[in-house]
Design a protein around this motif. Structure first.
Motif, PDB file in Angstrom:
ATOM      1  N   THR A  18      36.038   4.991  17.591  1.00 33.17           N
ATOM      2  CA  THR A  18      36.578   3.931  16.752  1.00 33.17           C
ATOM      3  C   THR A  18      35.484   3.222  15.978  1.00 33.17           C
ATOM      4  O   THR A  18      34.308   3.306  16.307  1.00 33.17           O
ATOM      5  CB  THR A  18      37.330   2.885  17.597  1.00 33.17           C
ATOM      6  N   ASP A  19      35.898   2.497  14.942  1.00 37.57           N
ATOM      7  CA  ASP A  19      34.980   1.668  14.162  1.00 37.57           C
ATOM      8  C   ASP A  19      34.467   0.533  15.047  1.00 37.57           C
ATOM      9  O   ASP A  19      35.084   0.186  16.050  1.00 37.57           O
ATOM     10  CB  ASP A  19      35.700   1.075  12.953  1.00 37.57           C
ATOM     11  N   THR A  46      32.288  -4.106   9.788  1.00 42.98           N
ATOM     12  CA  THR A  46      32.830  -3.024  10.602  1.00 42.98           C
ATOM     13  C   THR A  46      32.321  -1.709  10.035  1.00 42.98           C
ATOM     14  O   THR A  46      32.510  -1.415   8.859  1.00 42.98           O
ATOM     15  CB  THR A  46      34.366  -3.051  10.582  1.00 42.98           C
ATOM     16  N   PRO A  48      32.243   2.458  10.216  1.00 40.79           N
ATOM     17  CA  PRO A  48      33.044   3.581  10.697  1.00 40.79           C
ATOM     18  C   PRO A  48      32.177   4.608  11.425  1.00 40.79           C
ATOM     19  O   PRO A  48      30.947   4.585  11.329  1.00 40.79           O
ATOM     20  CB  PRO A  48      33.592   4.182   9.404  1.00 40.79           C
TER      21      PRO A  48
END
Length: 86
Positions: A18-19, A46, A48
């Motif tokens: 997940t990010d 955030t 990736p």
């Protein structure tokens, strides 16, 4: 031109793919003073899974510019499968 300091490349393993919100420290200085200093994407963004290039740019009072960059490769770590034998 301004002096710009970026961290070394940062690698993080992502167990679940997940990010994630990532923080880092970059800085700039100039004896004539800084007009602007900015990193894109900024610390606290955030990130990736995959490789993101972070570019930090400083502009001094005389409009001289300098940059530094670093890579943020976020690697998806594959989970090992567990097998149970009866």
């Amino acid at each position: 031109p301004p002096q710009v300091n970026c961290p070394n490349d940062i690698t993080q393993l992502s167990a679940n793919g997940t990010d994630a919100v990532i923080t880092y420290v970059a800085s700039a200085s100039d004896p004539c003073g800084l007009r602007t200093f900015d990193c894109q994407p900024p610390s606290g963004s955030t990130f990736p899974v995959g490789t993101t290039t972070v570019i930090c740019t400083a502009v001094n009072a005389a409009d001289l510019t300098n940059q530094c960059s670093f890579l943020y490769p976020k690697v998806h770590k594959r989970q090992r499968k567990s097998f149970c034998y009866l």
